[in-house]
Structures are given as C-alpha cells and as structure tokens.
Design a protein around this motif. Structure first.
Motif, PDB file in Angstrom:
ATOM      1  N   ALA A  11       8.641 -24.570 -23.537  1.00 48.84           N
ATOM      2  CA  ALA A  11       7.848 -24.299 -21.619  1.00 48.84           C
ATOM      3  C   ALA A  11       8.484 -25.889 -21.404  1.00 48.84           C
ATOM      4  CB  ALA A  11       6.750 -24.483 -21.169  1.00 48.84           C
ATOM      5  N   LYS A  12       9.129 -27.130 -21.560  1.00 55.42           N
ATOM      6  CA  LYS A  12       9.071 -27.605 -20.533  1.00 55.42           C
ATOM      7  C   LYS A  12      10.090 -27.846 -20.783  1.00 55.42           C
ATOM      8  CE  LYS A  12       8.126 -33.471 -20.968  1.00 55.42           C
ATOM      9  NZ  LYS A  12       7.840 -34.092 -21.507  1.00 55.42           N
ATOM     10  N   GLY A  13      10.838 -27.773 -21.656  1.00 60.22           N
ATOM     11  CA  GLY A  13      12.173 -28.099 -21.209  1.00 60.22           C
ATOM     12  C   GLY A  13      12.763 -26.703 -21.157  1.00 60.22           C
ATOM     13  N   LEU A  14      12.039 -25.477 -20.790  1.00 58.66           N
ATOM     14  CA  LEU A  14      12.665 -24.762 -19.427  1.00 58.66           C
ATOM     15  C   LEU A  14      12.631 -24.871 -17.960  1.00 58.66           C
ATOM     16  CD1 LEU A  14      12.013 -21.747 -20.888  1.00 58.66           C
ATOM     17  CD2 LEU A  14      13.866 -22.330 -21.144  1.00 58.66           C
ATOM     18  N   GLY A  15      11.863 -25.975 -17.631  1.00 57.65           N
ATOM     19  CA  GLY A  15      11.813 -27.313 -16.452  1.00 57.65           C
ATOM     20  C   GLY A  15      10.364 -25.508 -16.226  1.00 57.65           C
ATOM     21  N   LEU A  16       9.617 -25.365 -16.757  1.00 58.03           N
ATOM     22  CA  LEU A  16       8.962 -24.107 -16.024  1.00 58.03           C
ATOM     23  C   LEU A  16       7.478 -24.854 -15.576  1.00 58.03           C
ATOM     24  CD1 LEU A  16       8.997 -21.259 -18.592  1.00 58.03           C
ATOM     25  CD2 LEU A  16       9.760 -21.316 -16.434  1.00 58.03           C
ATOM     26  N   LYS A  17       6.321 -25.090 -14.522  1.00 58.95           N
ATOM     27  CA  LYS A  17       5.230 -25.287 -13.987  1.00 58.95           C
ATOM     28  C   LYS A  17       3.978 -24.745 -14.777  1.00 58.95           C
ATOM     29  CE  LYS A  17       8.036 -27.065  -9.874  1.00 58.95           C
ATOM     30  NZ  LYS A  17       7.730 -27.449  -8.697  1.00 58.95           N
ATOM     31  N   MET A  18       4.086 -24.615 -16.148  1.00 54.91           N
ATOM     32  CA  MET A  18       2.872 -24.079 -16.336  1.00 54.91           C
ATOM     33  C   MET A  18       2.533 -24.735 -17.293  1.00 54.91           C
ATOM     34  SD  MET A  18       5.107 -21.091 -18.710  1.00 54.91           S
ATOM     35  CE  MET A  18       3.807 -20.560 -19.236  1.00 54.91           C
ATOM     36  N   LYS A  19       1.036 -24.209 -17.861  1.00 61.35           N
ATOM     37  CA  LYS A  19       0.356 -25.677 -19.187  1.00 61.35           C
ATOM     38  C   LYS A  19      -0.270 -24.372 -20.208  1.00 61.35           C
ATOM     39  CE  LYS A  19      -3.488 -28.536 -20.540  1.00 61.35           C
ATOM     40  NZ  LYS A  19      -4.214 -29.204 -20.434  1.00 61.35           N
ATOM     41  N   ILE A  20       0.637 -24.220 -21.630  1.00 61.43           N
ATOM     42  CA  ILE A  20      -0.174 -23.362 -22.216  1.00 61.43           C
ATOM     43  C   ILE A  20      -1.112 -24.208 -23.135  1.00 61.43           C
ATOM     44  CG2 ILE A  20       0.858 -22.623 -24.798  1.00 61.43           C
ATOM     45  CD1 ILE A  20       3.626 -22.054 -23.340  1.00 61.43           C
ATOM     46  N   GLY A  21      -2.241 -23.313 -23.055  1.00 60.67           N
ATOM     47  CA  GLY A  21      -3.174 -24.058 -23.001  1.00 60.67           C
ATOM     48  C   GLY A  21      -3.921 -23.437 -25.181  1.00 60.67           C
ATOM     49  N   ASP A  22      -3.011 -22.280 -25.089  1.00 64.48           N
ATOM     50  CA  ASP A  22      -3.919 -22.076 -26.371  1.00 64.48           C
ATOM     51  C   ASP A  22      -3.062 -20.801 -26.620  1.00 64.48           C
ATOM     52  OD1 ASP A  22      -5.533 -21.896 -28.715  1.00 64.48           O
ATOM     53  OD2 ASP A  22      -7.165 -20.649 -27.483  1.00 64.48           O
ATOM     54  N   VAL A  23      -2.793 -20.879 -28.040  1.00 62.97           N
ATOM     55  CA  VAL A  23      -2.122 -19.688 -28.981  1.00 62.97           C
ATOM     56  C   VAL A  23      -3.573 -18.839 -29.439  1.00 62.97           C
ATOM     57  CG1 VAL A  23      -0.207 -19.323 -30.231  1.00 62.97           C
ATOM     58  CG2 VAL A  23      -0.108 -20.891 -28.481  1.00 62.97           C
ATOM     59  N   GLU A  24      -3.457 -17.365 -29.628  1.00 65.62           N
ATOM     60  CA  GLU A  24      -4.196 -16.728 -30.526  1.00 65.62           C
ATOM     61  C   GLU A  24      -3.265 -15.776 -32.036  1.00 65.62           C
ATOM     62  OE1 GLU A  24      -7.684 -13.524 -30.969  1.00 65.62           O
ATOM     63  OE2 GLU A  24      -7.005 -14.858 -28.998  1.00 65.62           O
ATOM     64  N   TYR A  25      -3.818 -15.822 -32.540  1.00 69.23           N
ATOM     65  CA  TYR A  25      -2.363 -14.706 -33.769  1.00 69.23           C
ATOM     66  C   TYR A  25      -3.092 -13.920 -33.896  1.00 69.23           C
ATOM     67  CZ  TYR A  25       2.079 -17.498 -34.753  1.00 69.23           C
ATOM     68  OH  TYR A  25       3.380 -17.779 -34.869  1.00 69.23           O
ATOM     69  N   GLN A  26      -2.656 -12.517 -33.952  1.00 64.34           N
ATOM     70  CA  GLN A  26      -3.224 -11.501 -34.391  1.00 64.34           C
ATOM     71  C   GLN A  26      -3.137 -11.873 -35.764  1.00 64.34           C
ATOM     72  OE1 GLN A  26      -1.964  -7.508 -32.503  1.00 64.34           O
ATOM     73  NE2 GLN A  26      -1.561  -7.050 -34.259  1.00 64.34           N
ATOM     74  N   GLY A  27      -4.377 -10.700 -37.355  1.00 63.91           N
ATOM     75  CA  GLY A  27      -5.328 -11.108 -37.211  1.00 63.91           C
ATOM     76  C   GLY A  27      -4.001 -10.564 -38.807  1.00 63.91           C
ATOM     77  N   ASP A  28      -2.979 -10.283 -38.453  1.00 59.12           N
ATOM     78  CA  ASP A  28      -2.347  -9.742 -39.643  1.00 59.12           C
ATOM     79  C   ASP A  28      -0.079 -10.541 -38.958  1.00 59.12           C
ATOM     80  OD1 ASP A  28      -1.458  -8.371 -37.227  1.00 59.12           O
ATOM     81  OD2 ASP A  28      -0.833  -6.702 -37.952  1.00 59.12           O
ATOM     82  N   CYS A  29      -0.386 -11.330 -38.534  1.00 56.21           N
ATOM     83  CA  CYS A  29       0.287 -12.814 -37.221  1.00 56.21           C
ATOM     84  C   CYS A  29       1.769 -11.385 -37.441  1.00 56.21           C
ATOM     85  CB  CYS A  29       0.711 -13.222 -39.276  1.00 56.21           C
ATOM     86  SG  CYS A  29      -0.285 -14.255 -40.108  1.00 56.21           S
TER      87      CYS A  29
END
Length: 400
Positions: A134-152
């Motif tokens: 996201a930083k490489g794309l220059g987006l003004k956002m912050k990814i705070g967390d990631v949640e994977y589904q139980g089966d990936c």
C-alpha cells in the motif's frame, strides 16, 4: 468433547473472547431454551460475529468450536450464544435478508484445527507485507489488521483512512501476492484501539479491548452535563477520540441536574446579589459568589434552599442571608494535606538538621575551650598575687 477454551481458540482466534461478550445468556438454565430456535451466534477473530442455522441439530453450547459455511469454503468460530436471545441479537445486528444467515456444518475436527492454525500463523507477516504494498502505491490508508478465513481461501484486510481510497489496484496486487480472495473492510479509530488494546488513563485495560462491542457516538455535551472541563487532552482517549466512558454516568448527571435551579438565576438577599459559581450535581450542593466572574464571599447552600430563595424573590422578598439560620457559611472544600506544606519541606528539614549539627559542634568546641579559659584566668590571677623580687628582698641582704 473439547471446547474452544480447552483448545486455546479463545485466545488464539478471538482474543479476549470470554471477556468481550456483550450478551449475558440469562435464559441458559431455562428448560427448552436451546431447542426454541436453530439460530446460533458464532464469534470469530476479535469482535466479528455471524449468525447461522443449526440445520443438523447439533448439541451446541457456548464455547464449542464449529465449522460454518463461508463464501467460499468454510470458516472456524466459537459459539457464543444459543436459544431465544439470538433472535434479539439478530434484530440488533440489523440483517437485511435471510440469505445472510448461513449454515453450521459440523463441530471442528482435528484437520480443521490444523488448517485453522496454519491460516492464523500467516496473518502477521501478511499484514506487514500488505502495508509495504500500500505504501508503494502511494495510498493514504493504514492496514491495521488481517484476518484469514479458517480454510485459508480468503483474507479480510481491515484498514483506516480519513478519506475515500481507490484500492482497486491494491486488491489486484494483494491477490497476486498472497493467492487468496481479498476483502477490504474499513474500520474507525475506536475499532482499531479495541483490536490493538492498551491501558487507559484510569489504569485499567481499555473498555473497547475487553467488553465493549457497540460504539455509541460521544459528544462534548456529555462533558458539559457532568461539569467537566472541556480540555481536549483530558477528554480524548487512546484513539484520539472522545472517551467512551463519558457516556457511562451522563444519565445520572442529567437526572440529578433536573433537580437543580437554573444557572442564570441570581439570588437576591438584603446584603448583596449572589451568582452561581459552581455546583456539585450529584450531592445537590451549590456555591454562590457575590461577583459574577470572580470567587468572592463564597457560600454553599443546598438546591432546596436555593429554590426557596428564588420563590421568595419572586414574591418580592429578600432573606437576610443565603443560609436558613442567617449565619454565613463559607465554602470549604476537601482538605488536601499535601498542599498545606511546601514541596521543599524535605530540603528544609535537611537544612535544619545541618544547622543543628553545626550548633552542637560549636557548643562542644565552646565546652572544650571553657576549661582552658578558666586555667588561663587562674594563671593570670596567680601571677598578679605572686610577690616581685625587687619589692621583697631576703633578710640577709637587708642586714647587710
């Protein structure tokens, strides 16, 4: 049968799940409660919840780990509520259609748990790498967390942004990098603080990280009702927004404030006019001053006495004093022993001790010098009394 807490899913999957439940199942011991409906509430990581049909009539109870239907594949969660209260929770969740309610497949097997742990192990590394993308794309956002589904097969990226973000290219790059289905979900500052956790200024763990699920809007009027100073630094929490606890006691303050007279009313006595200076809302005590802007001649009275004086003023009468007995009661607050002494009192004690030591040393020196002075005086007195050789000559010399 092992429950979610037995297998460690409460801590690994949904954080402080046992302390974050916002619904107490007070119908759990009622016979036939679980059979009253096939709807079940299932909680996933942190505060994400879902509602599912128990189509296979599994004997589910709170804490069981289940495999539920997802799009695509399946997900793993913990049962948090069964029975009649689930219908009330559905209204609270405001689900628009019955299609949003999916099915529960089965109780989680060992194969499901192994796949689930593999998915959770990838979350932190995925979050760090997605931030770089996201930083490489220059987006003004912050990814705070990631949640994977139980089966990936799917990953939910929680992000924070102050303005609208075009992340279409970001989704393509994330899908090409992690080879999963991508879902972007925007959260606010309060939700981020709840997911990260921390300690508040009260010394306890954040409410949003322990038991709060639903965030209610907080305004500065809640601070005004409680007569709190509108200091942004003191009113803001860890999320840089107004503290959620400002709403906890505001209803009590509003109810108690209705029993107090208006702030604009001036109390008139034979001596002077009194203006409201401050009020203790819960105690019902009012402090009045003879000056509108400065604390002068403060007097404390009850709300009932203030209303009585207002009624007298309406009839054109003025009491001798604000107090019922006519005696002036000066305002007095709680005694703070720490403010009665200077902060340098410890240094003064050291100075006094040093001075006492110097005085004692001088006294010892004086006591030691006193015998010497006495002996010197005795020697001088002896020399004065001793006869001189010229004045007293021997008798043999006199005869000669």
């Amino acid at each position: 049968m092992m429950t979610g807490c037995d297998r460690g899913l409460c801590k690994a999957a949904v954080g402080r799940q046992d302390r974050q439940l916002n619904t107490y199942d007070w119908l759990a011991d009622v016979p036939g409660n679980a059979e009253s409906t096939d709807l079940v509430e299932v909680q996933f990581k942190h505060t994400r919840k879902g509602y599912y049909h128990n189509v296979n009539n599994l004997p589910l109870k709170k804490g069981d780990i289940v495999a539920v239907e997802a799009n695509p594949g399946h997900d793993i969660g913990v049962v948090t509520l069964t029975g009649r209260l689930v219908n009330l929770q559905l209204k609270k969740a405001n689900l628009k259609s019955a299609d949003d309610i999916k099915r529960i497949y089965r109780l989680a097997r060992q194969v499901d748990m192994d796949k689930y742990r593999e998915a959770k192990a990838r979350e932190h590394a995925t979050m760090i790498e997605s931030r770089e993308i996201a930083k490489g794309l220059g987006l003004k956002m912050k990814i705070g967390d990631v949640e994977y589904q139980g089966d990936c097969n799917k990953a939910i990226f929680y992000y924070i942004a102050d303005e609208r973000v075009d992340f279409r290219q970001l989704i393509k790059d994330l899908a090409a990098t992690f080879h999963v289905r991508i879902e972007m979900k925007q959260i606010g500052a309060r939700q981020e603080a709840g997911r990260i956790g921390g300690t508040g200024p009260c010394g306890r763990e954040l409410c949003c990280a322990t038991w709060m699920k639903n965030f209610v809007s907080v305004s500065t009027s809640a601070a005004r009702f409680q007569d709190i100073s509108l200091n942004p630094q003191k009113l803001a929490g860890m999320c840089a927004k107004l503290k959620c606890c400002l709403n906890y006691e505001v209803d009590d303050y509003i109810e108690a404030g209705r029993r107090l007279p208006s702030r604009e009313v001036v109390l008139q006595t034979l001596d002077a006019d009194y203006f409201l200076f401050k009020s203790d809302i819960l105690a019902g005590m009012l402090t009045y001053s003879t000056d509108k802007n400065v604390a002068a001649n403060l007097e404390v009275i009850t709300a009932e006495r203030a209303k009585a004086i207002i009624e007298l003023n309406r009839r054109g009468e003025k009491p001798e004093s604000l107090q019922e007995d006519g005696n002036v009661k000066v305002a007095s607050g709680p005694i703070d022993l720490a403010t009665q002494e200077s902060i340098n009192r410890f240094d003064k004690a050291k100075k006094k001790k040093r001075k006492a030591n110097r005085d004692a040393g001088r006294q010892r020196q004086a006591d030691g010098a006193q015998p010497q002075q006495d002996s010197a005086r005795q020697q001088a007195r002896h020399r004065q009394n001793k006869p001189r050789n010229n004045d007293h000559k021997p008798e043999n010399n006199a005869k000669e």
